[in-house]
Design an enzyme around this catalytic site. Structure first.
Site, PDB file in Angstrom:
ATOM      1  N   GLY A 173       0.818  -1.211   0.000  1.00 60.43           N
ATOM      2  CA  GLY A 173       0.000   0.000   0.000  1.00 60.43           C
ATOM      3  C   GLY A 173       0.848   1.255   0.000  1.00 60.43           C
ATOM      4  N   ASP A 174       1.888   1.264   0.816  1.00 62.51           N
ATOM      5  CA  ASP A 174       2.795   2.413   0.859  1.00 62.51           C
ATOM      6  C   ASP A 174       3.526   2.587  -0.465  1.00 62.51           C
ATOM      7  OD1 ASP A 174       2.769   3.446   3.712  1.00 62.51           O
ATOM      8  OD2 ASP A 174       3.171   1.343   4.077  1.00 62.51           O
ATOM      9  N   THR A 175       4.009   1.475  -1.019  1.00 62.72           N
ATOM     10  CA  THR A 175       4.793   1.561  -2.239  1.00 62.72           C
ATOM     11  C   THR A 175       3.936   2.000  -3.415  1.00 62.72           C
ATOM     12  OG1 THR A 175       6.190  -0.208  -1.376  1.00 62.72           O
ATOM     13  CG2 THR A 175       6.391   0.311  -3.704  1.00 62.72           C
ATOM     14  N   ALA A 178       3.535   5.649  -3.138  1.00 57.98           N
ATOM     15  CA  ALA A 178       4.760   6.340  -3.523  1.00 57.98           C
ATOM     16  C   ALA A 178       4.914   6.399  -5.037  1.00 57.98           C
ATOM     17  CB  ALA A 178       5.962   5.631  -2.907  1.00 57.98           C
TER      18      ALA A 178
END
Length: 403
Positions: A173-175, A178
């Protein structure tokens, strides 16, 4: 392995200030830095980015940090002090891009809203990554990547039917947030270039970045009232495409879901009766009998070691691959041939292998120019670039504004 390129990179000359921490914001900064941007990372004195201590630590620093913070410079600056905020504003006034992933309202509380920052720097491109975005009823809720994966629809699909959903094993989710943010930055920079030099804000929500890659999830619900459910290792509605056990205990993925590929696959496993069955000539027919087809494939794979399975399928031009571990990746000659495993010298004095750079620009390739910094390694150099004398920096350090 070829040594890392020393090319200046496609983004050489681009100035980036990174105020985020952990994963989403810093991964965007890493991506820009890999392609030549000068990324100045602001960290809190004393503690720094918590990622410095996440997962496995060697010589006092996480090895994850060595990947996430390469090609960056670190300045230790107290953003909760008025002097620290003034210094940050001065840095941002000379930057092209600001990356931040604080909870919405944090920068505004420090007097660093986009409206304020753009007064001194109208060309500023500001990437803001947060759990739920800068607007909407959930904007003030805390949100991590795992929550974004849940709300974005991904977690419901990961796992076996009837069991508790599982995470995919990395902070996807973070990647994803980003990468969407990086696309937004590059798009905004292009717009700035062709439309008078004005910047803008990119508002990325973790759950929206996940939701954006959920393929036909919503159209299926809208058109048919179908809620897609978890399907384990299979690709729902597309057959055959699944994971199959081999005789040596390994697992291979086989994608025989093209009409002609399916026929070649059935010939390869000795099941021409299925390959020539008119009812299985297209995907719709195969989906109706997917359990039968999967059973036939695994009956064949279980009789063979995985290298034999892969060799037969390669000859038949059927897409297939073994499930790789970290050891498999590091030992694979194709990864090495494409410079996807690089040796990086850390500032602690040891060598560590790290992922290479994606995507590959053949004209202006990315490179690992510098290893990940220690906390505040570049404080004096960065402050000197914006006009602070050695005495002034010493005074800031004595007042614990910088470290």
């Amino acid at each position: 392995m070829q040594p890392p390129t020393l090319s200046a990179g496609a983004l050489a000359g681009l100035k980036v200030v990174e105020m985020g921490q952990l994963i989403a914001g810093p991964f965007a900064g890493k991506t820009l830095g890999d392609f030549g941007a000068d990324v100045v990372k602001i960290e809190a004195p004393g503690s720094g980015d918590p990622l410095r201590n996440w997962r496995l630590v060697k010589d006092g620093t996480s090895v994850w940090w060595q990947v996430q913070s390469r090609n960056k410079r670190s300045i230790a600056l107290d953003l909760r002090s008025a002097e620290g905020q003034a210094i940050a504003k001065k840095l941002i006034a000379e930057a092209d891009v600001l990356v931040e992933n604080f909870r919405p309202g944090t920068l505004e509380g420090w007097g660093m809203s986009y409206e304020e920052l753009s007064k001194d720097n109208p060309g500023l491109v500001m990437l803001r990554i947060s759990g739920y975005g800068q607007t909407g009823p959930y904007r003030d809720l805390p949100g991590f990547g795992a929550i974004g994966e849940a709300m974005g629809g991904l977690r419901h699909l990961t796992g076996e039917p009837g069991r508790v959903p599982v995470r995919c094993g990395v902070s996807i989710g973070d990647t994803l947030a980003a990468l969407h943010g990086t696309i937004g930055v590059l798009t905004a920079l292009y717009h700035r270039h062709v439309n008078g030099g004005r910047g803008q804000v990119i508002d990325v929500a973790l759950h929206e970045a996940v939701f954006n890659v959920m393929e036909s999830l919503i159209p299926e619900y809208s058109a048919f009232g179908v809620v897609r459910e978890p399907a384990g290792s299979a690709l729902p509605g597309i057959a055959p495409s699944n994971a199959y056990r081999c005789g040596d205990g390994a697992v291979v993925l086989i994608a025989g879901n093209g009409d002609s590929i399916f026929k070649r696959l059935m010939t390869a496993i000795g099941r021409d009766d299925l390959g020539s069955d008119p009812a299985l000539a297209d995907n719709a027919g195969r989906v109706r009998r997917v359990a039968e087809i999967d059973g036939a494939i695994e009956a064949w794979t279980l009789q063979r070691a995985s290298p034999d399975v892969l060799a037969v399928l390669a000859d038949a031009k059927v897409p297939a691959g073994r499930v790789y571990t970290a050891r498999d990746i590091v030992e694979d000659p194709h990864y090495r041939a494409r410079d996807m495993v690089l040796t990086q010298r850390t500032r602690d004095g040891y060598d560590v292998e790290v992922p290479g750079i994606v995507p590959k620009l053949l004209g202006t390739p990315g490179s690992v120019r510098t290893s990940a910094p220690g906390l505040g390694d570049d404080t004096d150099a960065v402050l000197g670039e914006i006009g602070f004398s050695a005495d002034a920096i010493a005074g800031l350090r004595a007042r614990k504004v910088v470290a």
